[in-house]
Design a protein around this motif. Structure first.
Motif, PDB file in Angstrom:
ATOM      1  N   GLU A  68       0.827  -1.199   0.000  1.00 23.69           N
ATOM      2  CA  GLU A  68       0.000   0.000   0.000  1.00 23.69           C
ATOM      3  C   GLU A  68       0.867   1.257   0.000  1.00 23.69           C
ATOM      4  OE1 GLU A  68      -3.847   0.369   0.192  1.00 23.69           O
ATOM      5  OE2 GLU A  68      -2.989  -1.167  -1.107  1.00 23.69           O
ATOM      6  N   GLN A  69       1.916   1.244   0.798  1.00 23.35           N
ATOM      7  CA  GLN A  69       2.833   2.380   0.868  1.00 23.35           C
ATOM      8  C   GLN A  69       3.521   2.604  -0.475  1.00 23.35           C
ATOM      9  OE1 GLN A  69       5.695   2.552   4.257  1.00 23.35           O
ATOM     10  NE2 GLN A  69       7.277   2.556   2.666  1.00 23.35           N
TER      11      GLN A  69
ATOM     12  N   LYS B 216       0.977   3.978  -3.134  1.00 20.79           N
ATOM     13  CA  LYS B 216       0.645   5.383  -2.876  1.00 20.79           C
ATOM     14  C   LYS B 216       1.804   6.295  -3.235  1.00 20.79           C
ATOM     15  CE  LYS B 216      -1.085   8.507   0.704  1.00 20.79           C
ATOM     16  NZ  LYS B 216      -1.544   8.628   2.120  1.00 20.79           N
TER      17      LYS B 216
ATOM     18  N   ASN C 115       1.687   8.939  -6.509  1.00 24.42           N
ATOM     19  CA  ASN C 115       1.744  10.353  -6.154  1.00 24.42           C
ATOM     20  C   ASN C 115       3.078  11.003  -6.510  1.00 24.42           C
ATOM     21  OD1 ASN C 115      -0.759  11.388  -4.420  1.00 24.42           O
ATOM     22  ND2 ASN C 115      -0.459   9.212  -3.991  1.00 24.42           N
TER      23      ASN C 115
ATOM     24  N   TYR D  73      -5.440   5.699  -4.674  1.00 27.71           N
ATOM     25  CA  TYR D  73      -4.278   6.235  -3.972  1.00 27.71           C
ATOM     26  C   TYR D  73      -4.075   7.728  -4.224  1.00 27.71           C
ATOM     27  CZ  TYR D  73      -3.419   1.240  -3.733  1.00 27.71           C
ATOM     28  OH  TYR D  73      -3.570  -0.112  -3.510  1.00 27.71           O
ATOM     29  N   ARG D  74      -4.864   8.296  -5.141  1.00 26.13           N
ATOM     30  CA  ARG D  74      -4.743   9.722  -5.469  1.00 26.13           C
ATOM     31  C   ARG D  74      -6.093  10.183  -6.020  1.00 26.13           C
ATOM     32  NH1 ARG D  74      -0.009  12.270  -9.353  1.00 26.13           N
ATOM     33  NH2 ARG D  74      -0.976  14.330  -9.643  1.00 26.13           N
TER      34      ARG D  74
END
Length: 260
Positions: free
Chosen positions: A191-192, A195, A199, A237-238
């Motif tokens: 997930e990190q 993201k 981004n 994620y954005r």
């Protein structure tokens, strides 16, 4: 004549490059879900702590600084993984095993050939990079990096976030994570990584109502889906990407993720 030959070889390499399809190697699609075996990735973590640094949107590896001692630590780590039967592990342990193995082999390939401007310079005469080269033997079977990514990780787990986990030692690639993958941290790291990449400008650079995306979304379109499915993935994620409806282009920087 030598210059013309070099130029021709470069043109052949770039024009023939295409991302492999997801193609299951059935032998590796087994696990022992009752297994409590834990693979120790501390040596890999030690190397990440020592040589991986953040700079802007990138994580960079200090290849020139790696000591002979630490090169041996890496070699010993890979040798230990090669002697581990991944089929004896549960699925969560397996995923971390394969991702760390892929990333550690990639770093070793760069170190073995350093200095080099790009990983695409490695491999055979007519190869675009080393991904088709045999790099490790596990359970008596010789594997390439392509095998690990496209015949094991992608088809078995069927998770597009895998593209954010494996690193090809290039600036355009999703960053090599500061933490070694483990059964416990895989979900949070994926997930990190997703993201962070989405981004970043190298992941998604918005231009008006369109965008320039990383080429991974083009090369591996079968994993991310058609345009609406891709936009849905990105917007998780954005949020501002949910209304993306203009022209999409793709780009990728193959320069080495070196601190230099």
């Amino acid at each position: 004549m030598k210059f013309i030959l070099s130029l021709l070889l470069a043109m052949i390499s770039f024009s023939t490059f295409s991302a492999p399809k997801s193609d299951l190697w059935p032998y590796w699609n087994k696990s022992d879900d009752a297994s409590t075996l834990v693979v120790d990735h501390q040596d890999w973590q030690q190397l990440l702590d020592q040589y991986l640094v953040s700079k802007g949107e990138y994580t960079l590896f200090k290849y020139a600084s790696v000591s002979a001692k630490d090169k041996q630590v890496l070699a010993n780590y890979l040798e230990r993984l090669a002697k581990t039967d991944p089929l004896s592990l549960n699925k969560a342990q397996q995923y971390a095993y394969w991702v760390n193995l892929y990333n550690a082999i990639t770093v070793q390939l760069i170190l073995d050939n350093y200095p080099v401007k790009s990983i695409t310079k490695l491999g055979g005469l007519f190869s675009f990079g080393p991904w088709g080269d045999e790099v490790i033997t596990i359970n008596g079977k010789t594997l390439t990096l392509n095998d690990i990514e496209h015949r094991i990780l992608r088809p078995i787990w069927n998770d597009p976030r895998t593209h954010y986990a494996v690193n090809c030692a290039s600036l355009g690639c999703p960053n090599l994570q500061h933490k070694a993958f483990t059964a416990d941290n895989t979900e949070s790291l994926l997930e990190q990584a997703a993201k962070s990449f989405i981004n970043s400008d190298k992941g998604v650079l918005v231009n008006g109502n369109g965008a320039r995306l990383s080429s991974i979304y083009d090369w591996f379109g079968e994993d991310f889906g058609d345009k609406p499915e891709l936009i849905k993935h990105l917007s998780q994620y954005r949020a501002d990407l949910g209304t993306l409806d203009g022209k999409i282009s793709y780009d990728y920087d193959w320069s080495l993720n070196d601190t230099k």
